[in-house]
Motif scaffolding. Structure first.
Motif, short mmCIF file in Angstrom:
data_model
loop_
_atom_site.label_atom_id
_atom_site.label_comp_id
_atom_site.label_asym_id
_atom_site.label_seq_id
_atom_site.Cartn_x
_atom_site.Cartn_y
_atom_site.Cartn_z
N THR A 1 -53.95 55.43 -24.53
CA THR A 1 -53.61 54.20 -25.23
C THR A 1 -54.51 53.05 -24.78
N CYS A 2 -54.77 52.97 -23.47
CA CYS A 2 -55.71 51.97 -22.96
C CYS A 2 -57.08 52.14 -23.60
N GLU A 3 -57.55 53.38 -23.64
CA GLU A 3 -58.88 53.65 -24.19
C GLU A 3 -58.94 53.27 -25.67
N VAL B 1 -59.60 43.74 -25.65
CA VAL B 1 -58.51 43.67 -24.68
C VAL B 1 -58.59 44.84 -23.71
N SER B 2 -58.46 44.53 -22.43
CA SER B 2 -58.37 45.57 -21.39
C SER B 2 -56.97 45.56 -20.80
N CYS B 3 -56.36 46.73 -20.74
CA CYS B 3 -55.00 46.85 -20.22
C CYS B 3 -55.00 47.46 -18.83
N PHE C 1 -49.91 46.67 -19.24
CA PHE C 1 -49.84 45.22 -19.06
C PHE C 1 -51.17 44.56 -19.40
N VAL C 2 -51.07 43.35 -19.93
CA VAL C 2 -52.22 42.45 -20.03
C VAL C 2 -51.83 41.21 -19.23
N GLY C 3 -52.51 40.98 -18.13
CA GLY C 3 -52.09 39.93 -17.21
C GLY C 3 -50.74 40.30 -16.61
N HIS C 4 -49.79 39.37 -16.69
CA HIS C 4 -48.45 39.60 -16.14
C HIS C 4 -47.47 40.04 -17.21
N GLN C 5 -47.95 40.38 -18.38
CA GLN C 5 -47.06 40.67 -19.50
C GLN C 5 -47.17 42.12 -19.96
#
Length: 316
Positions: free
Chosen positions: A158-160, A168-170, A179-183
């Motif tokens: 899913t990240c890939e 966007v990098s997860c 997560f993206v950042g703290h979310q």
């Protein structure tokens, strides 16, 4: 496949070209009236198509509506079932498995879930039009110890897929949240049916829910839930990319590259976490994820190996 779906795939394959009505008639051995009706049906679905006399049809605007034909444009031999709304794609996959033999890789995709589920009985908020909710049915007949690695493979896949289709990098919060950042932007729920006498998995359902552009959440999750927040993501293409990357990793569950890819996106390694061990809340530092996908935690007096469970980051 219906005529309108065939024509839609022609538009997707040739987005800048004008398709001649006569050529479409000859290609599919249908009348001009049938082509016209198919075009009108696509317009009713929300696609903007311009008809030019003596020239043909031009695809003006693409829409974000989930469509089996559009997903199969990228993965043509895969059975894809699309719902505008369903209780849960995982629930539907279970019902499908009870009814008949299901082809390996069958994918169920929904625009909305009315009873989306997460791990340990949690619900997964699944509003219409802003998220992507899908389940992929696997028939690996694998030894039971590979179930954890399938979840890890789904997280990496899913990240890939997200990275391939957007900027966007997860990061992955062990074992199954992205997560993206703290979310948190994505959750994964892997469910299996097993033949314990043979120590084999009979079927596995990998459920994936992504907040693509969801901006409003229930009060109880507003502190943690977030979104990819990318308006240009094509959910049909993203569905297909997830399938492609997951099926690639399913063939290489014991490849060192899988764990390397997982560790490189780890949100936990090096951070102080809290976790539950034998009904006791403990604190430690996540120092590694071993080759079996288990979390390695350094406490004050020992190293513990976590096979499963909920963990939270104490200090970001």
């Amino acid at each position: 496949m219906k005529l309108k779906q065939k024509i839609l795939m022609d538009f997707l394959a040739n987005p800048s070209q004008t398709l001649s009505g006569q050529q479409l008639c000859e290609k599919y051995a249908v009348s001009r009236t049938a082509v016209w009706k198919a075009i009108q049906s696509l317009k009713q679905d929300g696609y903007e198509i311009e008809a030019t006399p003596h020239a043909g049809y031009h695809f003006i605007k693409d829409i974000d509506a989930l469509d089996a034909a559009r997903i199969q444009y990228y993965i043509p031999d895969v059975p894809v079932i699309v719902f505008d709304s369903i209780d849960s794609t995982n629930n539907y996959a279970k019902r499908l498995l009870m009814e008949k033999e299901v082809q390996e890789g069958t994918m169920i995709v929904a625009n909305q879930q009315t009873a989306g589920r997460g791990r340990q009985g949690h619900s997964f908020y699944s509003p219409a039009d802003t998220g992507l909710y899908l389940s992929i049915i696997l028939r690996p007949y694998a030894l039971t110890q590979n179930v954890l690695k399938i979840t890890l493979a789904a997280a990496v896949a899913t990240c890939e897929a997200i990275e391939e289709i957007s900027s966007v990098s997860c990061q992955i919060k062990w074992v199954n949240d992205l997560f993206v950042g703290h979310q948190k932007v994505c959750g994964i729920l892997t469910e299996a049916t097993a033949n314990f006498e043979m120590q084999q998995i009979e079927s596995i359902i990998v459920g994936i829910g992504i907040n693509c552009k969801t901006m409003t959440f229930p009060e109880e999750i507003t502190h943690i839930a977030g979104s990819l927040n990318v308006d240009t993501i094509d959910r049909n293409h993203l569905s297909a990319l997830i399938w492609q990357h997951l099926m690639k990793w399913i063939q290489h569950l014991n490849d060192k590259k899988l764990m390397d890819a997982y560790r490189s996106r780890s949100l936990l390694i090096g951070k102080t976490i809290t976790y539950t061990w034998q009904n006791e809340t403990r604190t430690g530092i996540a120092i590694d994820i071993n080759e079996d996908g288990q979390l390695v935690v350094q406490t004050k007096d020992q190293i513990q190996i976590l096979h499963s469970g909920e963990v939270s980051i104490q200090k970001w």
